[in-house]
Design a protein around this motif. Structure first.
Motif, PDB file in Angstrom:
ATOM      1  N   ASP A 186     140.575   3.900 -82.243  1.00 32.96           N
ATOM      2  CA  ASP A 186     139.858   4.202 -83.484  1.00 32.96           C
ATOM      3  C   ASP A 186     139.542   5.702 -83.491  1.00 32.96           C
ATOM      4  OD1 ASP A 186     137.859   4.694 -85.337  1.00 32.96           O
ATOM      5  OD2 ASP A 186     136.916   2.723 -85.040  1.00 32.96           O
ATOM      6  N   HIS A 187     140.158   6.411 -84.428  1.00 31.32           N
ATOM      7  CA  HIS A 187     140.038   7.881 -84.402  1.00 31.32           C
ATOM      8  C   HIS A 187     138.629   8.352 -84.735  1.00 31.32           C
ATOM      9  CE1 HIS A 187     139.959   8.458 -88.792  1.00 31.32           C
ATOM     10  NE2 HIS A 187     140.595   7.319 -88.777  1.00 31.32           N
ATOM     11  N   GLU A 188     137.791   7.430 -85.242  1.00 27.27           N
ATOM     12  CA  GLU A 188     136.409   7.866 -85.491  1.00 27.27           C
ATOM     13  C   GLU A 188     135.568   7.748 -84.222  1.00 27.27           C
ATOM     14  OE1 GLU A 188     135.010   6.025 -89.080  1.00 27.27           O
ATOM     15  OE2 GLU A 188     136.296   7.375 -90.259  1.00 27.27           O
ATOM     16  N   LYS A 189     135.860   6.707 -83.454  1.00 25.35           N
ATOM     17  CA  LYS A 189     135.110   6.550 -82.195  1.00 25.35           C
ATOM     18  C   LYS A 189     135.617   7.540 -81.146  1.00 25.35           C
ATOM     19  CE  LYS A 189     134.430   1.569 -82.530  1.00 25.35           C
ATOM     20  NZ  LYS A 189     135.133   0.343 -82.154  1.00 25.35           N
ATOM     21  N   SER A 190     136.929   7.679 -81.060  1.00 21.17           N
ATOM     22  CA  SER A 190     137.526   8.436 -79.954  1.00 21.17           C
ATOM     23  C   SER A 190     138.227   9.677 -80.487  1.00 21.17           C
ATOM     24  CB  SER A 190     138.566   7.567 -79.238  1.00 21.17           C
ATOM     25  OG  SER A 190     137.985   6.345 -78.858  1.00 21.17           O
ATOM     26  N   ALA A 191     138.284  10.708 -79.657  1.00 18.35           N
ATOM     27  CA  ALA A 191     139.042  11.895 -80.056  1.00 18.35           C
ATOM     28  C   ALA A 191     140.500  11.681 -79.651  1.00 18.35           C
ATOM     29  CB  ALA A 191     138.472  13.127 -79.370  1.00 18.35           C
ATOM     30  N   LEU A 192     141.364  11.615 -80.645  1.00 18.20           N
ATOM     31  CA  LEU A 192     142.797  11.434 -80.399  1.00 18.20           C
ATOM     32  C   LEU A 192     143.479  12.758 -80.725  1.00 18.20           C
ATOM     33  CD1 LEU A 192     145.369   9.722 -80.010  1.00 18.20           C
ATOM     34  CD2 LEU A 192     145.193   9.073 -82.403  1.00 18.20           C
ATOM     35  N   PHE A 193     144.158  13.352 -79.736  1.00 15.69           N
ATOM     36  CA  PHE A 193     144.674  14.703 -79.981  1.00 15.69           C
ATOM     37  C   PHE A 193     145.929  15.000 -79.166  1.00 15.69           C
ATOM     38  CE2 PHE A 193     143.299  16.969 -76.087  1.00 15.69           C
ATOM     39  CZ  PHE A 193     142.460  16.013 -75.530  1.00 15.69           C
TER      40      PHE A 193
ATOM     41  N   SER B 235     148.922  20.297 -76.594  1.00 16.91           N
ATOM     42  CA  SER B 235     149.229  21.708 -76.880  1.00 16.91           C
ATOM     43  C   SER B 235     148.322  22.290 -77.964  1.00 16.91           C
ATOM     44  CB  SER B 235     150.696  21.876 -77.276  1.00 16.91           C
ATOM     45  OG  SER B 235     150.945  21.212 -78.493  1.00 16.91           O
ATOM     46  N   HIS B 236     147.546  21.428 -78.660  1.00 16.13           N
ATOM     47  CA  HIS B 236     146.615  21.944 -79.671  1.00 16.13           C
ATOM     48  C   HIS B 236     145.317  22.462 -79.056  1.00 16.13           C
ATOM     49  CE1 HIS B 236     148.522  19.284 -83.065  1.00 16.13           C
ATOM     50  NE2 HIS B 236     149.350  20.178 -82.554  1.00 16.13           N
ATOM     51  N   VAL B 237     145.137  22.182 -77.769  1.00 13.69           N
ATOM     52  CA  VAL B 237     143.900  22.612 -77.098  1.00 13.69           C
ATOM     53  C   VAL B 237     144.301  23.562 -75.961  1.00 13.69           C
ATOM     54  CG1 VAL B 237     141.842  21.828 -75.847  1.00 13.69           C
ATOM     55  CG2 VAL B 237     142.782  20.424 -77.697  1.00 13.69           C
ATOM     56  N   PRO B 238     144.190  24.881 -76.199  1.00 19.23           N
ATOM     57  CA  PRO B 238     144.737  25.856 -75.249  1.00 19.23           C
ATOM     58  C   PRO B 238     144.150  25.770 -73.840  1.00 19.23           C
ATOM     59  CG  PRO B 238     143.760  26.954 -77.188  1.00 19.23           C
ATOM     60  CD  PRO B 238     143.641  25.493 -77.416  1.00 19.23           C
ATOM     61  N   ALA B 239     142.931  25.251 -73.724  1.00 18.59           N
ATOM     62  CA  ALA B 239     142.274  25.237 -72.414  1.00 18.59           C
ATOM     63  C   ALA B 239     143.047  24.431 -71.365  1.00 18.59           C
ATOM     64  CB  ALA B 239     140.853  24.694 -72.552  1.00 18.59           C
TER      65      ALA B 239
ATOM     66  N   ALA C  60     138.030  17.755 -79.305  1.00 18.58           N
ATOM     67  CA  ALA C  60     138.383  17.951 -77.899  1.00 18.58           C
ATOM     68  C   ALA C  60     138.168  19.411 -77.506  1.00 18.58           C
ATOM     69  CB  ALA C  60     139.836  17.541 -77.667  1.00 18.58           C
ATOM     70  N   ASN C  61     138.560  20.299 -78.397  1.00 13.11           N
ATOM     71  CA  ASN C  61     138.508  21.724 -78.096  1.00 13.11           C
ATOM     72  C   ASN C  61     137.084  22.194 -77.783  1.00 13.11           C
ATOM     73  OD1 ASN C  61     140.138  24.207 -78.028  1.00 13.11           O
ATOM     74  ND2 ASN C  61     138.721  24.853 -79.637  1.00 13.11           N
ATOM     75  N   GLU C  62     136.132  21.602 -78.488  1.00 11.67           N
ATOM     76  CA  GLU C  62     134.741  22.003 -78.288  1.00 11.67           C
ATOM     77  C   GLU C  62     134.306  21.825 -76.825  1.00 11.67           C
ATOM     78  OE1 GLU C  62     131.030  20.406 -80.549  1.00 11.67           O
ATOM     79  OE2 GLU C  62     132.699  20.757 -81.944  1.00 11.67           O
ATOM     80  N   LEU C  63     134.553  20.632 -76.303  1.00  9.06           N
ATOM     81  CA  LEU C  63     134.151  20.354 -74.919  1.00  9.06           C
ATOM     82  C   LEU C  63     135.044  21.121 -73.928  1.00  9.06           C
ATOM     83  CD1 LEU C  63     132.558  18.918 -72.755  1.00  9.06           C
ATOM     84  CD2 LEU C  63     133.867  16.831 -73.203  1.00  9.06           C
ATOM     85  N   ALA C  64     136.347  21.182 -74.234  1.00  4.48           N
ATOM     86  CA  ALA C  64     137.277  21.851 -73.324  1.00  4.48           C
ATOM     87  C   ALA C  64     136.912  23.331 -73.171  1.00  4.48           C
ATOM     88  CB  ALA C  64     138.706  21.701 -73.844  1.00  4.48           C
ATOM     89  N   GLU C  65     136.550  23.961 -74.281  1.00  2.00           N
ATOM     90  CA  GLU C  65     136.186  25.386 -74.239  1.00  2.00           C
ATOM     91  C   GLU C  65     134.922  25.607 -73.412  1.00  2.00           C
ATOM     92  OE1 GLU C  65     137.416  28.460 -75.626  1.00  2.00           O
ATOM     93  OE2 GLU C  65     139.244  27.261 -75.663  1.00  2.00           O
ATOM     94  N   GLN C  66     133.978  24.673 -73.561  1.00  2.00           N
ATOM     95  CA  GLN C  66     132.735  24.788 -72.780  1.00  2.00           C
ATOM     96  C   GLN C  66     133.034  24.753 -71.284  1.00  2.00           C
ATOM     97  OE1 GLN C  66     129.788  21.671 -73.282  1.00  2.00           O
ATOM     98  NE2 GLN C  66     129.652  22.186 -75.465  1.00  2.00           N
ATOM     99  N   THR C  67     133.840  23.753 -70.895  1.00  2.00           N
ATOM    100  CA  THR C  67     134.155  23.620 -69.468  1.00  2.00           C
ATOM    101  C   THR C  67     134.907  24.845 -68.976  1.00  2.00           C
ATOM    102  OG1 THR C  67     134.290  21.244 -69.787  1.00  2.00           O
ATOM    103  CG2 THR C  67     135.206  22.100 -67.735  1.00  2.00           C
ATOM    104  N   LEU C  68     135.886  25.284 -69.769  1.00  2.00           N
ATOM    105  CA  LEU C  68     136.688  26.434 -69.335  1.00  2.00           C
ATOM    106  C   LEU C  68     135.824  27.685 -69.200  1.00  2.00           C
ATOM    107  CD1 LEU C  68     139.682  27.258 -68.690  1.00  2.00           C
ATOM    108  CD2 LEU C  68     139.707  28.259 -70.985  1.00  2.00           C
ATOM    109  N   ALA C  69     134.880  27.865 -70.114  1.00  2.00           N
ATOM    110  CA  ALA C  69     134.011  29.047 -70.043  1.00  2.00           C
ATOM    111  C   ALA C  69     133.216  29.033 -68.733  1.00  2.00           C
ATOM    112  CB  ALA C  69     133.072  29.082 -71.250  1.00  2.00           C
TER     113      ALA C  69
ATOM    114  N   ALA D 115     135.281   8.609 -75.639  1.00  2.00           N
ATOM    115  CA  ALA D 115     136.658   8.654 -75.130  1.00  2.00           C
ATOM    116  C   ALA D 115     137.492   9.777 -75.746  1.00  2.00           C
ATOM    117  CB  ALA D 115     137.338   7.318 -75.374  1.00  2.00           C
ATOM    118  N   TYR D 116     138.336  10.362 -74.907  1.00  2.00           N
ATOM    119  CA  TYR D 116     139.314  11.376 -75.315  1.00  2.00           C
ATOM    120  C   TYR D 116     140.685  10.848 -74.939  1.00  2.00           C
ATOM    121  CZ  TYR D 116     135.343  14.510 -75.786  1.00  2.00           C
ATOM    122  OH  TYR D 116     134.155  15.082 -76.179  1.00  2.00           O
ATOM    123  N   TYR D 117     141.570  10.718 -75.930  1.00  2.00           N
ATOM    124  CA  TYR D 117     142.926  10.245 -75.663  1.00  2.00           C
ATOM    125  C   TYR D 117     143.920  11.322 -76.071  1.00  2.00           C
ATOM    126  CZ  TYR D 117     140.747   5.755 -74.850  1.00  2.00           C
ATOM    127  OH  TYR D 117     139.966   4.757 -74.342  1.00  2.00           O
TER     128      TYR D 117
END
Ligand code: TYM
Length: 336
Positions: free
Chosen positions: A74-81, A84-88, A313-322, A38-40
């Protein structure tokens, strides 16, 4: 087996989430995080589509994060972000803007409602393209599921349309997401105007239960909820919206079914129902409020959790954007 992805988000546009956000979305988010990757996201870019005070926005962003965590994310299970911290997000939104028709965007009912409230001429272009940014939020994370309340259904349909259009023009790139809208909690209604959804922009603050309200205020609001005069405790949205809303809220929190509640309250007065709903709501939100206050007392730790979430979050977002940039025909950037 890898888990399917999930994404959902909320605006940090108030000092407190309300009971509709909590029951319509957050409870479901907490329940789904074991079965999904999960990404929240706290959507601060969306929050500036209407005028915002910078200090308040900063404070509300941390407060929203603390409430997510306090309600069981749970911030360990899910990416909470923070968005504006993820430019994609802003970058994909631009691409999607360019495949959205003006007419298509103009049909979004939330834009129509919100722009009418502020007067169409003063509504920003950002408010108009808001649903396209929301589509970008979602599509970057290739989610199968997007748990939301009923009011987001149309934005999810637009997201699916844009994903399908992009895929057919440029080749399979996006997963087509499904809205997950739980019937029972899809729409929590305003206590003073039980035909309208509970919303932070409601006219009368007495109709709105905030997670951060103190217990006495919650009890008072529930006790003064608008009902009807026939004195029967029965679920019927058409003819008894106030009582139906109270029964719905009780059932969503207590897990007791509507028909069990109807039976148990047969012959009882509205005061008895309101008293019990107040107890149930206070018992649910008081610990969340207390935990939120605790988390807010250490803003550096909150910021650290959010930074970790953004990195994931940025890792996956950058992949998709690329992939998107490549498919569109942009030259590869040498530094990214
Ligand atoms: P927002 O911030 O208005 O609301 C957050 C979530 O709470 C749900 N909700 C309700 N559910 C039941 N009854 C109510 N009265 C009620 N009021 C609000 C909303 O349906 C939502 O799930 N556009 C979104 C934010 C967003 C987003 C996203 C959501 C931006 N990007 C990507 C999902 C995926 C919004 O304004 O939600």
């Amino acid at each position: 087996m890898t888990k399917p992805n999930l994404l959902s988000g909320m605006q940090p546009s108030a000092g407190s989430l309300h009971l509709g956000n909590y029951l319509g979305a957050l409870v479901n988010w907490a329940n789904m995080q074991d079965d999904f990757n999960a990404y929240y996201v706290i959507v601060d870019l969306h929050a500036i589509t209407v005028p915002q005070d910078p200090d308040e926005l900063r404070a509300n962003t941390r407060r929203t994060a603390a409430q997510y965590l306090a309600a069981g994310i749970d911030h360990e299970k899910s990416a909470l972000f923070v968005q504006s911290h993820v430019p994609a997000h802003a970058e994909l939104a631009w691409v999607l803007n360019c495949i959205t028709g003006m007419g298509e965007a103009g049909r979004m009912t939330q834009f129509k409602d919100k722009s009418q409230k502020s007067g169409s001429d003063s509504a920003s272009v950002g408010l108009f393209t808001y649903p396209i940014l929301q589509a970008a939020d979602i599509l970057l994370y290739q989610p199968k599921a997007v748990p939301v309340g009923e009011d987001q259904r149309q934005h999810l349909e637009l997201t699916r349309d844009l994903a399908t259009r992009f895929n057919s023009r440029f080749g399979d790139t996006f997963t087509i997401p499904e809205a997950v809208i739980l019937k029972e909690t899809a729409k929590i209604y305003d206590l003073q105007n039980p035909e309208a959804k509970m919303s932070k922009s409601a006219g009368d603050p007495k109709g709105l239960i905030n997670i951060m309200d103190d217990s006495a205020a919650v009890v008072k609001k529930i006790k003064s909820a608008v009902t009807d005069t026939d004195g029967i405790i029965q679920f019927d949205r058409e003819t008894k919206p106030g009582i139906s809303n109270l029964l719905g809220i009780h059932s969503a929190i207590s897990g007791e079914s509507i028909s069990e509640l109807e039976q148990r309250f047969e012959g009882a007065g509205y005061g008895a129902l309101k008293g019990e709903v107040a107890d149930v709501v206070v018992a649910a939100i008081e610990p969340i409020r207390n935990r939120t206050e605790e988390l807010l007392s250490d803003p550096a730790e909150l910021d650290r959790l959010l930074a970790n979430g953004a990195a994931r979050a940025n890792e996956l977002a950058e992949q998709t954007l690329a992939t998107v940039y490549d498919r569109i025909g942009f030259l590869r950037s040498t530094w990214r």
